[in-house]
Scaffold this motif. Structure first.
Motif, short mmCIF file in Angstrom:
data_model
loop_
_atom_site.label_atom_id
_atom_site.label_comp_id
_atom_site.label_asym_id
_atom_site.label_seq_id
_atom_site.Cartn_x
_atom_site.Cartn_y
_atom_site.Cartn_z
N SER A 1 0.85 -1.12 0.00
CA SER A 1 0.02 0.01 0.05
C SER A 1 0.84 1.45 -0.02
O SER A 1 1.82 1.23 0.42
CB SER A 1 -0.87 -0.03 1.08
OG SER A 1 -0.21 0.15 2.59
N GLU A 2 0.35 2.26 -0.55
CA GLU A 2 1.04 3.52 -0.77
C GLU A 2 1.79 3.81 0.65
O GLU A 2 3.03 4.21 0.57
CB GLU A 2 0.24 4.65 -1.26
CG GLU A 2 0.73 6.16 -1.59
CD GLU A 2 1.90 5.89 -2.48
OE1 GLU A 2 1.82 5.07 -3.64
OE2 GLU A 2 2.88 6.76 -2.64
N THR B 1 -2.70 2.79 -4.91
CA THR B 1 -1.28 2.71 -5.78
C THR B 1 -1.50 2.06 -6.93
O THR B 1 -2.77 2.04 -7.66
CB THR B 1 -0.24 2.03 -4.79
OG1 THR B 1 1.14 1.93 -5.40
CG2 THR B 1 -0.71 0.55 -4.36
N SER C 1 4.18 0.66 -9.20
CA SER C 1 4.78 1.18 -7.82
C SER C 1 5.25 -0.13 -6.97
O SER C 1 6.26 -0.41 -6.49
CB SER C 1 4.00 2.11 -7.26
OG SER C 1 3.31 3.01 -8.04
#
Ligand code: HEC
Ligand code: HEC
Length: 640
Positions: A336-337, A402, A406
């Protein structure tokens, strides 16, 4: 001098010795004439099927005639019940040969459907015996509708029957159709699924069972010759089933006994008989993954449903590695971001992979135990592929916020992850660490969160002999009077529809926005109609939700897509009042019957006890002891 009789005796003896020399025993010589050959048995089955179809057609003709002249209700009901019984005698082969025709024209659920395979949304109104079941047993008869429906049924049959009668059956068809019918009888028939008006479920199950028994008898002599015990098992199963069905009434019928004495023994023994007779079987072809395992010995066996069919992941020698890698990813917040959230944040193993919150994002997080056994995922049934599921989470602003690019870049910062991916996807090095492999590994993990090992399962398949007293009563209520099992189908107790288990149902219950027992307002979530799939945009999909499993509900509170109910007692209260309709929500297309179920407090408690016996998440309750290290991003190593 030898007398003539002596000579005769000598001749007889020498023939006898000659025969014995050829491996024949005295017993065979003295046995009655040989049974009809298998082909003759098959011809008999075919002939019986033709006769059954003729009788069905004649009865429906009489029924249509009676409806047209406005015959009294009692006459119509008798003819209706008789038509259904004749249908039940041909059902196993009709369903086997033409399941779509049966569903659409003969005995489909009395609910509108979408025309499949056409670009625009075309609503098909229901027709057939189930619609008639409601019409014929309504408080006041609608002769117009009855006349039209019976005429339509008659017309359809005149087209379908000649085709069916012309079909050449094979032994394999007979055995496989019989096995399917056993599953159908237990999962649908005796729940009252297709007899919403008449509740004549048990006499109908008896008609099906007796026909299967008659069909078996022909084969039985051949089976007995090879394996007398097997033949006896099958005959006993039929006999016990008949006994149970003859004496019971709908509310008190012991469905668990029927499972153990009839359905499961037949399920296990019929394929054995088939193999013994050298009859080919779909189970012989390992490449054809089918929803139902042809060789499973119980409806509650862990391998009754074939997970490979559902997860659509290709089988490979790397499966175990991919699953292990998927487990790491599932628990890793690096996906996760903000490094703040993993799949396990909302799907916690100690809560059967739910999170205990009413809403985790927009909706309540469903359990992932046995989630693989579905044709579609999510409450609105918007996703078909388990491995595409991750995409919904990764991109969602409220979830991982996201994208796969990434994630991939991040995972490359860890040598451990890179090695794990290289090894688990060594056969496809070009995809070793990629969006695809991340999703694929997660899907392998989720697909393997499988249950079927609760106290109820173990008892049902005969592994244990202890069962809490309320469970048997609760199960019978669940599968009978309370009609839960006509939406939460055995053995997953979800909307995965037997006996083919190829399709998931959604239903309109009228779930309220808040707990109120009168004057309630419907929860605003539009459900399936807003799934984003154009074919779901039909009025009857408004407020429709996927029927979830009731396995492991001891720990998956709060309940429903919006988590409105905190306890199972509240859920039962809701159903007992007739769902939304009973608490002031009027949705014309509510698929849950409007009537109150008339359950008493002890009965509701028994149903809860039964659901509690479906708990088996604990065997899946573990987390990786540590997450992979990031050599190049030391600051990520403290994440958890
Ligand atoms: C923020 C909470 C949250 C996170 C994080 C999350 N989920 Fe979910 N999950 C949900 C909710 C809520 C639903 C139901 C959504 C719906 O039906 O629209 C769901 C549904 C699912 C389903 C469908 C189950 C079914 O039976 O239909 C699967 C499978 C699933 N999640 C797996 C995962 C995986 C794998 C991850 C990590 C990549 C993940 N989830 C991350 C909340 C979450
Ligand atoms: C008409 C079909 C239907 C019938 C009949 C039915 N259910 Fe359901 N059940 C559903 C659907 C659909 C949901 C999900 C509804 C939602 O989330 O809005 C559900 C949800 C549930 C849940 C919540 C599961 C969870 O994890 O949130 C429980 C528990 C449950 N049902 C138990 C029962 C019991 C007990 C009965 C019998 C008294 C029953 N159901 C009868 C369709 C049905």
């Amino acid at each position: 001098m030898r007398t003539l009789t002596d000579l005769g005796r000598f001749a007889a003896f020498s023939t006898l010795f000659l025969l014995l020399g050829h491996g024949l025993s005295v017993r065979n010589l003295l046995a009655p004439p040989p049974e009809p050959r298998l082909e003759v048995v098959l011809a008999g089955v075919q002939q019986q099927f033709r006769t059954d179809l003729d009788t069905l057609l004649l009865t429906v003709a009489e029924y249509a005639e009676a409806a047209a002249v406005g015959a009294p209700a009692s006459t119509l009901r008798t003819l209706h019940l008789r038509s259904r019984l004749h249908f039940k005698r041909c059902e196993y082969l009709l369903e086997y040969i033409e399941p779509e025709t049966v569903k659409r024209y003969l005995n489909g659920a009395p609910l509108p459907k979408i025309e499949p395979g056409v670009p625009e949304v075309v609503v098909v109104e229901p027709v057939g015996l189930q619609v008639l079941d409601e019409l014929a047993f309504a408080d006041s008869l609608d002769y117009g509708a009855l006349g039209e429906q019976t005429r339509l049924l008659y017309r359809t049959l005149t087209k379908v029957i000649p085709y069916m009668q012309g079909r050449r059956l094979q032994h394999r068809h007979v055995f496989e159709a019989a096995r399917e019918e056993v599953i159908r009888m237990f999962t649908l028939g005796v729940t009252g699924f297709d007899t919403p008006g008449s509740i004549a479920a048990l006499p109908e199950a008896l008609a099906s069972l007796e026909r299967l028994e008659a069909v078996y008898i022909g084969y039985g002599a051949h089976v007995a010759r090879g394996d007398a015990a097997l033949d006896e098992t099958i005959r006993t199963a039929f006999r016990e089933g008949r006994k149970l069905l003859r004496v019971a009434d709908f509310d008190t019928f012991d469905r668990l006994a029927f499972l153990q004495l009839t359905a499961d023994p037949l399920l296990a023994a019929l394929p054995r008989a088939q193999a013994l007779l050298g009859i080919e079987s779909v189970a012989d072809d390992k490449r054809l993954a089918r929803p139902v395992n042809q060789l499973a010995t119980s409806l509650f066996a862990p391998d009754f449903l074939n997970a490979d069919y559902y997860d659509r992941l290709s089988d490979s020698p790397y499966d175990a590695e991919r699953r292990a890698l998927g487990e790491l990813l599932f628990f890793d917040p690096v996906l996760s971001e903000e490094l703040s959230m993993s799949c396990a944040s909302c799907h916690r193993p100690e809560l059967a992979f739910t999170d205990g919150k009413a809403l985790s994002v927009r909706r309540n997080a469903p359990t992932l135990v046995n989630s693989v056994y579905a044709e579609r995922y999510f409450y609105d049934l918007r996703e078909e592929f388990l491995e595409r599921q991750a995409r919904h989470v990764v991109m969602d602003a409220h979830e991982f916020a996201t994208d796969f690019g990434s994630i991939e870049a991040r995972l490359r910062q860890s040598d451990t992850y890179r090695l794990l991916f290289d090894s688990a996807y060594a056969d496809q090095p070009q995809y070793a660490l990629s969006a695809w492999s991340v999703s694929d590994a997660l899907a392998h993990y989720v697909s393997n969160l499988r249950g079927f090992d609760s106290a109820f399962d173990r008892y049902a398949r005969g592994e244990t002999e202890v069962l809490e007293p309320g469970v048997r009563r609760g199960f019978n209520l669940f599968m009978g009077k309370a009609a839960c099992g006509s939406c939460h189908f055995a053995p997953t107790f979800s909307g995965l529809v037997p006996p083919f288990y190829r399709e998931n149902e959604s239903e309109v219950l009228g779930v309220p926005a808040a707990v109120r027992w009168e004057g309630a307002a419907v929860d605003p979530d539009p459900g399936r109609i807003a799934s984003g799939r154009p074919e779901d945009e039909a009025y009857f999909h408004a407020y429709a939700f996927k029927t979830p499993t009731v396995r492991n509900v001891t720990v998956t509170a709060p309940y429903m897509h919006n988590g409105v109910y905190l306890t199972l007692a509240e859920v039962l209260d809701f159903y007992n009042r007739g769902g939304g309709k009973g608490i002031g929500i009027y949705l014309e297309h509510q698929t849950l019957p409007f009537d109150s179920l008339g359950l008493t407090a002890p009965e509701m408690a028994d149903i809860v006890t039964f659901m509690e016996s479906l708990t088996d998440y604990k065997q899946l309750d573990h987390r990786p002891t540590e997450l992979p290290r990031f050599e190049r991003r030391a600051e990520w190593n403290g994440r958890n």
